[in-house]
Design an enzyme around this catalytic site. Structure first.
Site, PDB file in Angstrom:
ATOM      1  N   ASN A 125      17.235   3.926  31.347  1.00  0.00           N
ATOM      2  CA  ASN A 125      18.558   3.335  31.208  1.00  0.00           C
ATOM      3  C   ASN A 125      19.492   3.829  32.294  1.00  0.00           C
ATOM      4  O   ASN A 125      20.203   3.057  32.948  1.00  0.00           O
ATOM      5  CB  ASN A 125      19.084   3.716  29.821  1.00  0.00           C
ATOM      6  CG  ASN A 125      20.367   2.993  29.492  1.00  0.00           C
ATOM      7  OD1 ASN A 125      20.428   1.792  29.684  1.00  0.00           O
ATOM      8  ND2 ASN A 125      21.357   3.712  29.031  1.00  0.00           N
ATOM      9  N   GLU A 169      27.040  -1.072  25.494  1.00  0.00           N
ATOM     10  CA  GLU A 169      28.381  -0.522  25.307  1.00  0.00           C
ATOM     11  C   GLU A 169      29.213  -0.594  26.574  1.00  0.00           C
ATOM     12  O   GLU A 169      30.403  -0.832  26.557  1.00  0.00           O
ATOM     13  CB  GLU A 169      28.260   0.958  24.914  1.00  0.00           C
ATOM     14  CG  GLU A 169      28.361   1.229  23.446  1.00  0.00           C
ATOM     15  CD  GLU A 169      29.724   0.915  22.911  1.00  0.00           C
ATOM     16  OE1 GLU A 169      29.785   0.405  21.786  1.00  0.00           O
ATOM     17  OE2 GLU A 169      30.743   1.166  23.608  1.00  0.00           O
ATOM     18  N   ASP A 217      20.405   0.970  35.363  1.00  0.00           N
ATOM     19  CA  ASP A 217      21.698   0.311  35.251  1.00  0.00           C
ATOM     20  C   ASP A 217      22.642   0.723  36.362  1.00  0.00           C
ATOM     21  O   ASP A 217      23.492  -0.053  36.774  1.00  0.00           O
ATOM     22  CB  ASP A 217      22.346   0.597  33.889  1.00  0.00           C
ATOM     23  CG  ASP A 217      21.921  -0.445  32.863  1.00  0.00           C
ATOM     24  OD1 ASP A 217      21.089  -1.295  33.235  1.00  0.00           O
ATOM     25  OD2 ASP A 217      22.414  -0.402  31.730  1.00  0.00           O
ATOM     26  N   ILE A 239      22.037  -0.817  23.513  1.00  0.00           N
ATOM     27  CA  ILE A 239      23.326  -1.424  23.154  1.00  0.00           C
ATOM     28  C   ILE A 239      24.218  -1.450  24.388  1.00  0.00           C
ATOM     29  O   ILE A 239      24.474  -0.422  25.002  1.00  0.00           O
ATOM     30  CB  ILE A 239      23.981  -0.649  21.998  1.00  0.00           C
ATOM     31  CG1 ILE A 239      23.172  -0.892  20.723  1.00  0.00           C
ATOM     32  CG2 ILE A 239      25.424  -1.090  21.800  1.00  0.00           C
ATOM     33  CD1 ILE A 239      23.696  -0.153  19.518  1.00  0.00           C
ATOM     34  N   ASP A 257      52.841 -25.623  47.546  1.00  0.00           N
ATOM     35  CA  ASP A 257      54.010 -25.907  48.372  1.00  0.00           C
ATOM     36  C   ASP A 257      53.543 -26.458  49.692  1.00  0.00           C
ATOM     37  O   ASP A 257      52.410 -26.241  50.089  1.00  0.00           O
ATOM     38  CB  ASP A 257      54.699 -24.576  48.714  1.00  0.00           C
ATOM     39  CG  ASP A 257      55.767 -24.239  47.730  1.00  0.00           C
ATOM     40  OD1 ASP A 257      56.083 -25.096  46.913  1.00  0.00           O
ATOM     41  OD2 ASP A 257      56.284 -23.114  47.801  1.00  0.00           O
TER      42      ASP A 257
END
Ligand code: ADP
Ligand code: MG
Length: 869
Positions: free
Chosen positions: A703, A283, A707, A281, A325
């Protein structure tokens, strides 16, 4: 006695200050004595709050609780590594977010207010937080009053005190003594309060209180900053995340059921299912976006684009149109008067020869002399640091011209003291000062050629000569004079700026910035339209626009503010499609232009500096304030501040925005694909009658490892060459558009099926299949990280080593996995076995397959693209 009851002299005396301000030493002493001029605000998140946030995820809590329960039942050896990994993960998350928070705080400090103070007789800009009681402060239209001031001198000063008193009408200020002790704050009109906004005129005051001692500080000792709004990407991620979480939870429940059915141990199945849910998941994705944006913002700040609202980093990539400008942004703002035109005769500045007028002798027989005198007297420049002049660049140019003609400012100001004035504003485009001249009074007015011509009667030859100057790209400033017996009762534009006698025109050169033309070119290739909006003359504006490539001779002519006014509603929308130059525009009309462009579907970045630019800056998708010439009000309304006022910086920021956006997407695709692969594998194995491929601790390790390092390195991906040759990022581009959704699903499937084959092969040949699958998943994720670097281009073409951080991250990840596989101590924790050469070869073959299929997919993509073009 309260401050408003004191005379200005008494106030200065009481504060131990003087009309030349404090000395630097005295200011430093007082700063330690009184503290910084800040009101502490509850800004950002505390370290503790960030830490706590790492554990608020319900799934993480469930995982920890289950691990503890498992430990109690007896499986201590499985529970401890799980908890350890969860803690390491939290620690990494915390450091990342904390660092991001720190860099946001640093940015906020950079965006802090500055104040104009007089110290040791010279005017300088200092951070407002360094102000001390006794400092002499200048405020002018657009500045936020930086501390409480007793006003010493005011010129039609009007201040909006709504922030303090709730009163919305601006208050007219004065420096006179007030007698009533008990006056409410709003009526102490000889004071200016911290946090209120100067809307008109200018004034000087002495600081009476700073920081929490100010009136604002007294009522607001703890200001809490508003919550950062979420970026479009974060909103989309959050929505998508909910659906994905539900899907993953269902998969995990099924997995759990199937496992129990097959007679797997209950605790193991429970931990496996929960670990898979925690790992799969996404998260952390919204947090990853924030981190990437915060670091992106820091990088932009190093390149002079200071982001005030974080979502702007992401949305900059979608800009389709820049309204800019001219003066100071496209041009250098290094102005120089190159010629003067009187009676239709153009005279190079170097050829001017005039004699300074005697006191009381300013008669209209020599226009050139009065013009040069007006250039000095109708002028608010002051001596700045190290002998330079401080003030408006136009006026600095005029002062410099006059001084080179032998007209020193101090001498003339003594001969013709200023007694009243109407300050410049960008709507009138005029400025008038009144001076004593013997027994009479003379008023000097300067401003845009049209405004001056409308109030005096120049001969046709003068106007024609001035037009010719403008067509060469010169800024033209007209001058006029009027003699008075006494001051008009009411000094307003109607009374004081009418019936003037025309003097002549000064032509000011302001060369284009050398890098601006290139930046305009870059915009063209990137599908971004550049539009010039200026208060300058249409001819001047067009000349500069053409020299920079913003407009060409084929484009429709410049639209002026007057024409805008007369346009029927709705017809601007059509004109806006092709118009590149808007001239003599009043700031309020900028809003009209942004709205028209937005109506055509443009995503507008708009620059501004003045107090009246704020509404347009707020309305535009990206409001950009000038850092050097911008007022506090403009900065407050803007999403980004240009520290160097440079147009090229905007383009650089857009490029950076595109890069960051693409890199965030790379990370998302990488992360989702890898997780999809793991889910397919862990879910399909039991369904196909294979044993559970991974243990909970292995899933969590996967994981954690994949990651963090490679994921982070992906956001360091350099800008590809063709980033600015692509059209802007569609503002509603979904995460899964452009084939990204397909990419994730297909590649995830390939990842998972290859893993299953490897598992089957390992079991069949009696190799340590679980360690093989475990290592394969790590290596294939590394392959995936390399693949997502480009959606179409081959890895060989973009260069395997062109993202060095990624290569380093991959090397480190592989090293760590080898440690887990081969170190006996680690083998025990992760239940792994050493891989022999056969097992290793099979794992490598699997990972290579991922690289090869990725390359093949890109080949097909390129081929399809070619077909279409
Ligand atoms: P820009 O969009 O180029 O920044 P401004 O709004 O600052 O233009 O100025 C618009 C016009 O007003 C200028 O072209 C000039 O004619 C006139 N102007 C600018 N500064 C002053 C000044 N200090 N006093 C009088 N007139 C000015
Ligand atoms: Mg301006």
């Amino acid at each position: 006695m309260t401050w408003h009851q004191l005379t200005t002299e008494e106030a200065l005396l009481k504060l131990n200050s003087s009309p030349t301000g404090l000395s630097a030493e005295e200011a430093a002493i007082r700063l330690t004595q009184y503290g910084a001029n800040i009101i502490p605000e509850k800004s950002g998140r505390s370290a503790f709050a960030i830490l706590l946030a790492q554990f608020t995820d319900l799934l993480i809590i469930i995982l920890i609780v289950s691990a503890i329960v498992a430990a109690c039942i007896g499986d201590l050896k499985d529970a401890i590594p799980i908890i350890a990994i969860v803690l390491i993960n939290a620690a990494i998350g915390f450091t990342q977010e904390f660092r991001a928070e720190q860099s946001l705080i640093a940015l906020k400090k950079m965006a802090g207010q500055t104040a104009r103070v007089v110290r040791e007789g010279t005017l300088r800009n200092i951070p407002a937080r360094d102000l001390v009681p006794g400092d002499l402060v200048l405020v002018e239209a657009g500045s936020v009053v930086p501390a409480d001031l007793r006003l010493l001198d005011t010129a039609r000063l009007q201040i909006d005190e709504a922030a303090l008193t709730g009163e919305s009408a601006p208050v007219e200020k004065t420096s006179r003594v007030l007698t009533d002790r008990e006056l409410p704050l709003g009526d102490r009109v000889n004071m200016a309060w911290r946090g209120t906004v100067t809307v008109y005129g200018r004034g000087t005051g002495v600081v009476t209180a700073t920081g929490t001692k100010t009136e604002l500080g007294a009522i607001a000792t703890l200001l809490s900053e508003g919550v950062e709004p979420k970026t479009p990407l974060q909103i989309r991620l959050a929505q998508f995340g909910k659906r994905l979480s539900a899907a993953i939870l269902i998969i995990c429940v099924i997995l759990f059921g199937v496992g129990i059915q097959r007679g797997e141990p209950l605790v193991l199945m429970l931990l496996t299912a929960i670990s898979l849910a925690v790992a799969a998941i996404p998260e952390a994705l919204p947090a990853v976006v924030t981190i990437a944006l915060a670091f992106g913002a820091r990088k932009m700040a190093n390149r002079n684009a200071l982001v005030r609202r974080l979502p702007a980093v992401e949305t900059l990539g979608s800009v389709t149109c820049i309204c800019t400008d001219k003066t100071g942004t496209l041009t250098m703002n290094r102005m120089e008067v190159t010629e003067v035109c009187v009676d239709g005769n153009r005279l190079p500045a170097s050829a001017i020869s005039v004699v300074m007028p005697e006191p009381a002798a300013l008669r209209l027989n020599d226009k050139l002399t009065i013009l040069i005198t007006a250039a000095v007297l109708n002028n608010d420049t002051r001596p700045g640091e190290s002998g330079s002049l401080s003030g408006d660049p136009t006026e600095i140019a005029l002062t410099t011209l006059a001084e080179s003609c032998g007209f020193p400012k101090e001498v003339l100001e003594q001969r013709f003291p200023r007694i009243a004035e109407l300050p410049f504003d960008s709507d009138r485009k005029l400025m008038t000062t009144f001076h004593r001249c013997g027994t009479g009074i003379v008023s000097l007015t300067k401003g845009s050629l049209e405004a001056i011509a409308g109030r005096s009667q120049p001969e046709q030859t003068s106007v024609a000569a001035a037009e010719a100057m403008a067509a060469q790209g010169l800024r033209t400033i007209g001058f006029a004079v009027r003699y008075w017996d006494k001051l008009p009762e009411q000094i307003t534009s109607e009374t004081a700026e009418a019936g003037l006698a025309f003097l002549g025109v000064a032509g000011i050169m302001d060369p284009p910035r050398p890098e601006a033309a290139e930046a305009v070119q870059l915009c063209k290739s990137a599908g971004i339209t550049v539009i010039m909006i200026t208060g300058d003359h249409a001819s001047t504006a067009t000349a500069i626009a053409e020299s920079l490539g913003i407009a060409s001779a084929d484009d429709p002519p410049a639209i002026t503010g007057k024409e805008l006014e007369q346009l029927a509603t709705g017809s601007l929308a059509e004109l806006a499609a092709r118009t590149r130059v808007y001239a003599r525009v009043a700031p309020s009309q900028k809003l009209q232009i942004v709205t028209a462009l937005q109506g055509r579907g443009e995503f507008v970045a708009m620059t501004g500096d003045g107090v009246n630019d704020a509404p347009a800056l707020q309305r535009a998708e990206i409001g950009i304030a000038m850092g050097i010439t911008g007022t506090d009000v403009a900065k407050g309304a803007a999403a980004m501040v240009l520290l160097d006022d440079n147009f090229a910086t905007i383009v650089g920021a857009i490029e950076e925005g595109r890069r960051i956006y693409r890199n965030i997407l790379r990370f998302i695709v990488y992360s989702l694909t890898s997780n999809a692969g793991t889910i397919w594998l862990v879910f399909l194995a039991p369904v196909l009658g294979l044993p559970l491929p991974l243990l909970p601790v292995q899933i969590l390790w996967l994981n954690l490892l994949c990651d963090s390092l490679p994921g982070l390195a992906l956001t360091a991906e350099p800008a590809t060459e063709n980033l600015m040759r692509q059209p802007p990022i569609p503002r509603n581009e979904g995460i899964f558009s452009c084939g990204r959704g397909r990419w994730i699903i297909l590649n995830g499937l390939v990842l998972g099926i290859t893993g299953l084959c490897l598992q089957k092969y390992g079991i069949a040949t009696g190799l340590p299949w679980q360690s093989m699958v475990f290592t394969y998943l790590i290596l294939s994720r590394m392959a995936m990280a390399l693949q997502v670097r480009s959606r179409h281009e081959s890895l060989l073409k973009i260069g395997i080593f062109s993202n060095k951080p990624l290569i380093a991250a991959i090397a480190a990840t592989v090293m760590l996995q080898l440690v887990v596989i081969y170190l006996p101590f680690m083998q025990e924790i992760f239940r792994t076995e050493a891989l022999d050469w056969r097992a290793l070869a099979a794992v490598l073959a699997g990972a290579t397959l991922i690289l090869v299929t990725g390359e093949l997919a890109k080949l097909v993509q390129r081929w399809l693209h070619k077909e279409r073009v």
